[in-house]
Design an enzyme around this catalytic site. Structure first.
Site, PDB file in Angstrom:
ATOM      1  N   THR A 146       1.388  14.160  25.921  1.00  0.00           N
ATOM      2  CA  THR A 146       0.493  13.000  26.066  1.00  0.00           C
ATOM      3  C   THR A 146       0.454  12.429  27.487  1.00  0.00           C
ATOM      4  O   THR A 146      -0.620  12.111  27.995  1.00  0.00           O
ATOM      5  CB  THR A 146       0.944  11.888  25.083  1.00  0.00           C
ATOM      6  OG1 THR A 146       1.001  12.441  23.762  1.00  0.00           O
ATOM      7  CG2 THR A 146      -0.024  10.716  25.103  1.00  0.00           C
ATOM      8  N   LYS A 206     -12.355  13.611  26.801  1.00  0.00           N
ATOM      9  CA  LYS A 206     -12.444  12.151  26.834  1.00  0.00           C
ATOM     10  C   LYS A 206     -13.307  11.697  28.024  1.00  0.00           C
ATOM     11  O   LYS A 206     -13.626  12.493  28.917  1.00  0.00           O
ATOM     12  CB  LYS A 206     -11.031  11.566  26.920  1.00  0.00           C
ATOM     13  CG  LYS A 206     -10.175  11.839  25.667  1.00  0.00           C
ATOM     14  CD  LYS A 206      -8.814  11.176  25.821  1.00  0.00           C
ATOM     15  CE  LYS A 206      -7.942  11.376  24.592  1.00  0.00           C
ATOM     16  NZ  LYS A 206      -6.651  10.631  24.714  1.00  0.00           N
ATOM     17  N   ARG A 213      -3.559  18.792  30.822  1.00  0.00           N
ATOM     18  CA  ARG A 213      -3.099  17.474  31.283  1.00  0.00           C
ATOM     19  C   ARG A 213      -2.180  17.588  32.499  1.00  0.00           C
ATOM     20  O   ARG A 213      -2.228  16.753  33.408  1.00  0.00           O
ATOM     21  CB  ARG A 213      -2.400  16.747  30.125  1.00  0.00           C
ATOM     22  CG  ARG A 213      -3.371  16.271  29.040  1.00  0.00           C
ATOM     23  CD  ARG A 213      -2.642  15.926  27.756  1.00  0.00           C
ATOM     24  NE  ARG A 213      -3.489  15.215  26.787  1.00  0.00           N
ATOM     25  CZ  ARG A 213      -3.094  14.926  25.547  1.00  0.00           C
ATOM     26  NH1 ARG A 213      -1.894  15.292  25.127  1.00  0.00           N
ATOM     27  NH2 ARG A 213      -3.909  14.276  24.726  1.00  0.00           N
ATOM     28  N   ARG A 258      -2.944  22.137  21.244  1.00  0.00           N
ATOM     29  CA  ARG A 258      -2.000  21.087  21.675  1.00  0.00           C
ATOM     30  C   ARG A 258      -1.084  21.602  22.798  1.00  0.00           C
ATOM     31  O   ARG A 258      -0.739  20.858  23.708  1.00  0.00           O
ATOM     32  CB  ARG A 258      -1.156  20.602  20.488  1.00  0.00           C
ATOM     33  CG  ARG A 258      -1.957  19.975  19.340  1.00  0.00           C
ATOM     34  CD  ARG A 258      -2.178  18.510  19.485  1.00  0.00           C
ATOM     35  NE  ARG A 258      -0.964  17.734  19.466  1.00  0.00           N
ATOM     36  CZ  ARG A 258      -0.943  16.409  19.518  1.00  0.00           C
ATOM     37  NH1 ARG A 258      -2.094  15.722  19.603  1.00  0.00           N
ATOM     38  NH2 ARG A 258       0.190  15.754  19.514  1.00  0.00           N
ATOM     39  N   HIS A 310      -8.378  15.185  23.719  1.00  0.00           N
ATOM     40  CA  HIS A 310      -7.749  14.937  22.428  1.00  0.00           C
ATOM     41  C   HIS A 310      -7.736  16.245  21.657  1.00  0.00           C
ATOM     42  O   HIS A 310      -8.680  17.024  21.740  1.00  0.00           O
ATOM     43  CB  HIS A 310      -8.564  13.904  21.624  1.00  0.00           C
ATOM     44  CG  HIS A 310      -8.156  13.858  20.170  1.00  0.00           C
ATOM     45  ND1 HIS A 310      -7.092  13.122  19.728  1.00  0.00           N
ATOM     46  CD2 HIS A 310      -8.654  14.505  19.072  1.00  0.00           C
ATOM     47  CE1 HIS A 310      -6.947  13.308  18.413  1.00  0.00           C
ATOM     48  NE2 HIS A 310      -7.885  14.142  17.994  1.00  0.00           N
ATOM     49  N   PHE A 357      -1.551  -0.750  22.671  1.00  0.00           N
ATOM     50  CA  PHE A 357      -2.581  -0.155  23.530  1.00  0.00           C
ATOM     51  C   PHE A 357      -3.895   0.126  22.804  1.00  0.00           C
ATOM     52  O   PHE A 357      -4.841   0.626  23.421  1.00  0.00           O
ATOM     53  CB  PHE A 357      -2.057   1.129  24.188  1.00  0.00           C
ATOM     54  CG  PHE A 357      -1.618   2.215  23.233  1.00  0.00           C
ATOM     55  CD1 PHE A 357      -2.542   3.083  22.652  1.00  0.00           C
ATOM     56  CD2 PHE A 357      -0.274   2.378  22.908  1.00  0.00           C
ATOM     57  CE1 PHE A 357      -2.137   4.089  21.778  1.00  0.00           C
ATOM     58  CE2 PHE A 357       0.142   3.380  22.027  1.00  0.00           C
ATOM     59  CZ  PHE A 357      -0.801   4.230  21.460  1.00  0.00           C
TER      60      PHE A 357
HETATM   61  P1  IDP Z   1      -1.947  12.542  21.717  1.00  0.00           P
HETATM   62  O1  IDP Z   1      -3.350  12.316  22.255  1.00  0.00           O
HETATM   63  O2  IDP Z   1      -1.130  13.360  22.665  1.00  0.00           O
HETATM   64  O3  IDP Z   1      -1.938  13.053  20.298  1.00  0.00           O
HETATM   65  P2  IDP Z   1      -1.193   9.946  20.620  1.00  0.00           P
HETATM   66  O4  IDP Z   1       0.211   9.476  20.516  1.00  0.00           O
HETATM   67  O5  IDP Z   1      -1.878  10.374  19.342  1.00  0.00           O
HETATM   68  O6  IDP Z   1      -1.226  11.117  21.715  1.00  0.00           O
HETATM   69  O7  IDP Z   1      -2.019   8.763  21.295  1.00  0.00           O
HETATM   70  C1  IDP Z   1      -3.407   8.762  21.307  1.00  0.00           C
HETATM   71  C2  IDP Z   1      -3.892   8.390  22.702  1.00  0.00           C
HETATM   72  O8  IDP Z   1      -3.549   7.040  22.983  1.00  0.00           O
HETATM   73  C3  IDP Z   1      -3.244   9.199  23.821  1.00  0.00           C
HETATM   74  O9  IDP Z   1      -3.857  10.455  24.029  1.00  0.00           O
HETATM   75  C4  IDP Z   1      -3.400   8.271  25.008  1.00  0.00           C
HETATM   76  O10 IDP Z   1      -4.735   8.304  25.520  1.00  0.00           O
HETATM   77  C5  IDP Z   1      -3.172   6.898  24.353  1.00  0.00           C
HETATM   78  N1  IDP Z   1      -1.768   6.472  24.392  1.00  0.00           N
HETATM   79  C6  IDP Z   1      -0.734   6.995  23.657  1.00  0.00           C
HETATM   80  N2  IDP Z   1       0.419   6.347  23.895  1.00  0.00           N
HETATM   81  C7  IDP Z   1       0.135   5.385  24.799  1.00  0.00           C
HETATM   82  C8  IDP Z   1       0.939   4.369  25.452  1.00  0.00           C
HETATM   83  O11 IDP Z   1       2.148   4.224  25.221  1.00  0.00           O
HETATM   84  N3  IDP Z   1       0.285   3.562  26.336  1.00  0.00           N
HETATM   85  C9  IDP Z   1      -1.034   3.689  26.598  1.00  0.00           C
HETATM   86  N4  IDP Z   1      -1.826   4.623  26.010  1.00  0.00           N
HETATM   87  C10 IDP Z   1      -1.249   5.465  25.128  1.00  0.00           C
HETATM   88 MG    MG Z   2      -2.684  12.099  18.552  1.00  0.00          MG
END
Ligand code: IDP
Ligand code: MG
Length: 137
Positions: free
Chosen positions: A92, A10, A103, A86, A120, A58
């Site tokens: 996350t 990213k 991370r 993953r 990602h 968000f």
């Molecule tokens: P992941 O990347 O671990 O699969 P996802 O739930 O798919 O997580 O969320 C996509 C992206 O959105 C995350 O990687 C993060 O950058 C952002 N994100 C996820 N949840 C939140 C939140 O609650 N607040 C702010 N940003 C979030």
């Molecule tokens: Mg995701």
């Protein structure tokens, strides 16, 4: 079964010059880089990529963040690579991601509206196929 997954470094990862460190970890784990490119994604591409999050509070901040600089897109290949990447990435929220993960070792909470977590990775075979088509076709 040999799989392919989409990995993105990213904008925070690219800006912090961590692309090499992240790719080093991926290669050291034994996965194969099948394709790789530097991309500046537009809103249309990102809306497709993150369509499952379109209704989340968000979402606008997420798209803004993902357009804040170039992204490195990687087509990654290997046995169970979808699940494996993953695990390598960690959960996350980088504050609580386990040490040893990308991370957990390299990320933290910067107090921003959107979680900046460096990478990602597709979360299922269906997501991987869908996302690879968006980024590589
Ligand atoms: P992941 O990347 O671990 O699969 P996802 O739930 O798919 O997580 O969320 C996509 C992206 O959105 C995350 O990687 C993060 O950058 C952002 N994100 C996820 N949840 C939140 C939140 O609650 N607040 C702010 N940003 C979030
Ligand atoms: Mg995701």
């Amino acid at each position: 079964m040999i799989e392919q997954t989409l990995v993105l470094v990213k904008p925070d990862g690219v800006k912090r010059n961590l692309t090499g460190e992240i790719l080093r970890r991926i290669e050291a784990k034994g996965y194969r880089i099948a394709d790789l490119k530097l991309v500046s994604p537009d809103q249309e591409l990102l809306s497709k990529h993150y369509e499952e999050h379109a209704d989340k509070p968000f979402f606008p901040a997420l798209l803004e963040f993902m357009m804040s600089g170039p992204v490195v897109a990687v087509k990654l290949e290997g046995e169970r690579v979808i699940e494996g990447f993953r695990v390598l990435a960690g959960v996350t929220d980088p504050t609580v991601a386990a040490p040893g993960t990308i991370r957990g070792d390299l990320g933290r909470d910067w107090g921003t509206k959107v979680i900046q977590n460096l990478v990602h990775g597709s979360d299922s075979p269906e997501s991987a196929a869908r996302e690879l088509e968006i980024w590589f076709d």
